[in-house]
Design a protein around this motif. Sequence first.
Motif, PDB file in Angstrom:
ATOM      1  N   ALA A 187      -3.404  18.368  75.333  1.00 31.59           N
ATOM      2  CA  ALA A 187      -3.374  19.064  76.620  1.00 31.59           C
ATOM      3  C   ALA A 187      -2.004  19.708  76.852  1.00 31.59           C
ATOM      4  O   ALA A 187      -1.907  20.829  77.363  1.00 31.59           O
ATOM      5  CB  ALA A 187      -3.708  18.088  77.746  1.00 31.59           C
ATOM      6  N   ALA A 188      -0.950  19.008  76.449  1.00 31.67           N
ATOM      7  CA  ALA A 188       0.400  19.564  76.579  1.00 31.67           C
ATOM      8  C   ALA A 188       0.565  20.808  75.713  1.00 31.67           C
ATOM      9  O   ALA A 188       1.237  21.782  76.104  1.00 31.67           O
ATOM     10  CB  ALA A 188       1.437  18.512  76.199  1.00 31.67           C
ATOM     11  N   PHE A 189      -0.048  20.791  74.543  1.00 32.04           N
ATOM     12  CA  PHE A 189       0.034  21.944  73.638  1.00 32.04           C
ATOM     13  C   PHE A 189      -0.501  23.212  74.287  1.00 32.04           C
ATOM     14  O   PHE A 189       0.069  24.295  74.133  1.00 32.04           O
ATOM     15  CB  PHE A 189      -0.744  21.637  72.361  1.00 32.04           C
ATOM     16  CG  PHE A 189      -0.950  22.828  71.458  1.00 32.04           C
ATOM     17  CD1 PHE A 189       0.133  23.443  70.846  1.00 32.04           C
ATOM     18  CD2 PHE A 189      -2.229  23.320  71.214  1.00 32.04           C
ATOM     19  CE1 PHE A 189      -0.054  24.543  70.013  1.00 32.04           C
ATOM     20  CE2 PHE A 189      -2.413  24.407  70.394  1.00 32.04           C
ATOM     21  CZ  PHE A 189      -1.326  25.026  69.788  1.00 32.04           C
ATOM     22  N   LEU A 190      -1.574  23.101  75.039  1.00 34.37           N
ATOM     23  CA  LEU A 190      -2.200  24.273  75.645  1.00 34.37           C
ATOM     24  C   LEU A 190      -1.272  24.968  76.628  1.00 34.37           C
ATOM     25  O   LEU A 190      -1.393  26.176  76.863  1.00 34.37           O
ATOM     26  CB  LEU A 190      -3.501  23.859  76.349  1.00 34.37           C
ATOM     27  CG  LEU A 190      -4.551  23.203  75.450  1.00 34.37           C
ATOM     28  CD1 LEU A 190      -5.799  22.845  76.263  1.00 34.37           C
ATOM     29  CD2 LEU A 190      -4.900  24.072  74.257  1.00 34.37           C
ATOM     30  N   GLY A 194      -0.090  23.186  66.839  1.00 36.45           N
ATOM     31  CA  GLY A 194      -0.827  22.134  67.531  1.00 36.45           C
ATOM     32  C   GLY A 194      -0.044  20.841  67.537  1.00 36.45           C
ATOM     33  O   GLY A 194       1.161  20.815  67.268  1.00 36.45           O
ATOM     34  N   VAL A 195      -0.714  19.751  67.806  1.00 42.89           N
ATOM     35  CA  VAL A 195      -0.062  18.447  67.870  1.00 42.89           C
ATOM     36  C   VAL A 195       0.493  18.080  66.496  1.00 42.89           C
ATOM     37  O   VAL A 195      -0.202  18.192  65.474  1.00 42.89           O
ATOM     38  CB  VAL A 195      -1.048  17.359  68.344  1.00 42.89           C
ATOM     39  CG1 VAL A 195      -0.389  15.985  68.336  1.00 42.89           C
ATOM     40  CG2 VAL A 195      -1.580  17.701  69.728  1.00 42.89           C
ATOM     41  N   VAL A 237       4.769  16.419  70.005  1.00 37.66           N
ATOM     42  CA  VAL A 237       4.912  15.456  68.909  1.00 37.66           C
ATOM     43  C   VAL A 237       4.445  14.073  69.354  1.00 37.66           C
ATOM     44  O   VAL A 237       4.661  13.673  70.495  1.00 37.66           O
ATOM     45  CB  VAL A 237       6.376  15.381  68.401  1.00 37.66           C
ATOM     46  CG1 VAL A 237       6.784  16.680  67.760  1.00 37.66           C
ATOM     47  CG2 VAL A 237       7.344  15.031  69.523  1.00 37.66           C
ATOM     48  N   VAL A 238       3.785  13.383  68.442  1.00 38.09           N
ATOM     49  CA  VAL A 238       3.388  11.989  68.631  1.00 38.09           C
ATOM     50  C   VAL A 238       3.952  11.223  67.449  1.00 38.09           C
ATOM     51  O   VAL A 238       3.653  11.537  66.292  1.00 38.09           O
ATOM     52  CB  VAL A 238       1.854  11.836  68.704  1.00 38.09           C
ATOM     53  CG1 VAL A 238       1.483  10.376  68.925  1.00 38.09           C
ATOM     54  CG2 VAL A 238       1.285  12.701  69.824  1.00 38.09           C
ATOM     55  N   TRP A 239       4.753  10.204  67.726  1.00 36.64           N
ATOM     56  CA  TRP A 239       5.568   9.550  66.700  1.00 36.64           C
ATOM     57  C   TRP A 239       5.152   8.099  66.522  1.00 36.64           C
ATOM     58  O   TRP A 239       5.140   7.320  67.471  1.00 36.64           O
ATOM     59  CB  TRP A 239       7.031   9.647  67.115  1.00 36.64           C
ATOM     60  CG  TRP A 239       8.033   8.999  66.209  1.00 36.64           C
ATOM     61  CD1 TRP A 239       7.883   8.654  64.902  1.00 36.64           C
ATOM     62  CD2 TRP A 239       9.375   8.638  66.569  1.00 36.64           C
ATOM     63  NE1 TRP A 239       9.046   8.102  64.408  1.00 36.64           N
ATOM     64  CE2 TRP A 239       9.975   8.082  65.410  1.00 36.64           C
ATOM     65  CE3 TRP A 239      10.112   8.746  67.744  1.00 36.64           C
ATOM     66  CZ2 TRP A 239      11.291   7.621  65.412  1.00 36.64           C
ATOM     67  CZ3 TRP A 239      11.431   8.292  67.736  1.00 36.64           C
ATOM     68  CH2 TRP A 239      12.010   7.737  66.590  1.00 36.64           C
ATOM     69  N   LYS A 240       4.816   7.750  65.254  1.00 30.25           N
ATOM     70  CA  LYS A 240       4.575   6.367  64.878  1.00 30.25           C
ATOM     71  C   LYS A 240       5.734   5.931  63.986  1.00 30.25           C
ATOM     72  O   LYS A 240       5.760   6.210  62.793  1.00 30.25           O
ATOM     73  CB  LYS A 240       3.238   6.242  64.121  1.00 30.25           C
ATOM     74  CG  LYS A 240       2.579   4.854  64.211  1.00 30.25           C
ATOM     75  CD  LYS A 240       3.340   3.733  63.549  1.00 30.25           C
ATOM     76  CE  LYS A 240       3.240   3.759  62.045  1.00 30.25           C
ATOM     77  NZ  LYS A 240       3.896   2.547  61.429  1.00 30.25           N
ATOM     78  N   VAL A 276      -4.792  16.244  65.765  1.00 33.62           N
ATOM     79  CA  VAL A 276      -3.450  16.264  65.171  1.00 33.62           C
ATOM     80  C   VAL A 276      -3.453  17.317  64.070  1.00 33.62           C
ATOM     81  O   VAL A 276      -4.013  17.115  62.988  1.00 33.62           O
ATOM     82  CB  VAL A 276      -3.065  14.874  64.622  1.00 33.62           C
ATOM     83  CG1 VAL A 276      -1.667  14.925  63.999  1.00 33.62           C
ATOM     84  CG2 VAL A 276      -3.110  13.840  65.738  1.00 33.62           C
ATOM     85  N   ALA A 277      -2.843  18.456  64.354  1.00 35.89           N
ATOM     86  CA  ALA A 277      -2.904  19.589  63.429  1.00 35.89           C
ATOM     87  C   ALA A 277      -2.079  19.372  62.178  1.00 35.89           C
ATOM     88  O   ALA A 277      -2.430  19.844  61.092  1.00 35.89           O
ATOM     89  CB  ALA A 277      -2.441  20.856  64.146  1.00 35.89           C
ATOM     90  N   LEU A 278      -0.954  18.651  62.318  1.00 32.04           N
ATOM     91  CA  LEU A 278      -0.042  18.426  61.198  1.00 32.04           C
ATOM     92  C   LEU A 278       0.421  16.987  61.219  1.00 32.04           C
ATOM     93  O   LEU A 278       0.844  16.484  62.267  1.00 32.04           O
ATOM     94  CB  LEU A 278       1.166  19.368  61.310  1.00 32.04           C
ATOM     95  CG  LEU A 278       2.342  19.108  60.360  1.00 32.04           C
ATOM     96  CD1 LEU A 278       1.959  19.412  58.923  1.00 32.04           C
ATOM     97  CD2 LEU A 278       3.568  19.916  60.777  1.00 32.04           C
ATOM     98  N   VAL A 279       0.348  16.326  60.081  1.00 27.61           N
ATOM     99  CA  VAL A 279       0.903  14.981  59.930  1.00 27.61           C
ATOM    100  C   VAL A 279       2.101  15.068  58.996  1.00 27.61           C
ATOM    101  O   VAL A 279       1.976  15.473  57.835  1.00 27.61           O
ATOM    102  CB  VAL A 279      -0.136  13.995  59.369  1.00 27.61           C
ATOM    103  CG1 VAL A 279       0.511  12.632  59.109  1.00 27.61           C
ATOM    104  CG2 VAL A 279      -1.308  13.847  60.321  1.00 27.61           C
ATOM    105  N   SER A 280       3.268  14.722  59.513  1.00 27.20           N
ATOM    106  CA  SER A 280       4.475  14.643  58.695  1.00 27.20           C
ATOM    107  C   SER A 280       4.765  13.177  58.438  1.00 27.20           C
ATOM    108  O   SER A 280       5.132  12.441  59.357  1.00 27.20           O
ATOM    109  CB  SER A 280       5.656  15.309  59.409  1.00 27.20           C
ATOM    110  OG  SER A 280       6.834  15.211  58.627  1.00 27.20           O
ATOM    111  N   ALA A 281       4.574  12.746  57.196  1.00 31.46           N
ATOM    112  CA  ALA A 281       4.658  11.320  56.862  1.00 31.46           C
ATOM    113  C   ALA A 281       5.754  11.081  55.831  1.00 31.46           C
ATOM    114  O   ALA A 281       5.782  11.723  54.778  1.00 31.46           O
ATOM    115  CB  ALA A 281       3.325  10.817  56.326  1.00 31.46           C
TER     116      ALA A 281
END
Length: 506
Positions: A59-62, A148-149, A177-180, A231-236
Amino acid sequence: MTAALPASTRDLMAKFGIEASVFTGGPMASFSPLTGEQIAGLTPTSAAETDAAIARAHAAFLTWRNLPAPRRGELVRLLGEELRAAKEDLGRLVSIEAGKSASEGLGEVQEMIDICDFAVGLSRQLYGLTIATERPGHRMMETWHPLGVVGIISAFNFPVAVWSWNAALALVCGNPVVWKPSEKTPLTALASQAILDRALKRFGADAPEGLSQVLIGGADVGNALVVNPKVALVSATGSTRMGRIVGPKVAERFGRTILELGGNNAGIVTPSADLDMALRAIAFGAMGTAGQRCTTMRRLFVHESVYDTLVPRLIKAYASVSVGNVLETQALVGPLIDKDAFDGMQKALEAAKAAGGTVHGGERQPVGPDTAYYVKPALVEMPSQTGPVLHETFAPILYVMKYSDFDQVIELHNAVGAGLSSSIFTLDMREMETFLSASGSDCGIANVNIGTSGAEIGGAFGGEKETGGGRESGSDAWRAYMRRATNTVNYSRALPLAQGVVFDID
């Protein structure tokens, strides 16, 4: 909760505005490798909370994607200011939770500041191309749009810098960004988010809710991030084993990945090398951060003509290097992260002995309580590149081998699965240029007369082969966080078709 540093940890977290109730009493334990004792107990993020966080981010992305990029850059500029103000406190927390020396903890926060500076300038430089078109009266161009996210999964060894490399670029590119973070270093993640919250408060209402969030937990939380189609991109960042799990899962839903995985990094010392310079570079590259950097030097090829001069000096350096609690002493080498890391190191050394290696060092050191794992860095003279030499062990082990032929040593250098960082020590221009050429090092980072360890944020960071192929930080790495559109504008009165196709309709 038992803790060696309870008061100092509480005081530090309070400086970030985080109450003790947030990091005490929960079932997920966090330990300081300096003592091996528990310093926090957190409550993991549930599956429902994870999905809700990703939904908020989407929602924040929009909203965020429509804010002009220079305005998005202002948030990152404010983050850099807040990091400067909090540098001492966050650096100390990195040392407590990841076992890094005071200078390394501060240096990691400085990397965060540097990438913010880089990203602020980048926010006015998200350039596309104007492309020559074959049709008269037309213009063709490419434009770049927010993706995206962005989900970030980070490792314990750089608990905050890797987040910032991704977050600073993602935010200026228009992405939440969502961070684990690693379950071994959750407190530094909470502190980093608190610092960003300060910047968000100063930034004002243009920042939507859910622009940056932290998910606390283990592999199950990471998996929920990986499989979510929002989640459009996962950076791991992590092991090659982890990448083999993450990559296919994201690919199955046609998402994107930035994979920063293992690094079995090597150095080559040639006959013309400045041996004093090589000695210092190798020592730090192999022993710094207790061998727990993805760019740590793990293999060393030394020409037979200088082997008997350099290697005894290296063995002496290994024997004399100081090991200890890096916040209480001037020790250069701190602890391994935990018992599993120690056991993995000892297993590799036993395998090296079985393969004919001569081990110097590697013993556990009597530092602190039994719950802490301090070791003497190990230098292992190997008859050939075999057995454990072919695999990364995340510990301070350097395998040293002789070579005689330059072409052969390049082949040996490249004959491992990972392809992250590499270096050569030479004053011979031909050897240097060959090492940097297409027929030289096959790594994403190739250095001359410096070690493998460490990188500047101005250059894209990442590697090839089993390292995953991803790029973070500087250069044009921003493109991974955006989507490209090719646009054609017809400003003529005709409709010529591409490739000269004729398609007339009466």
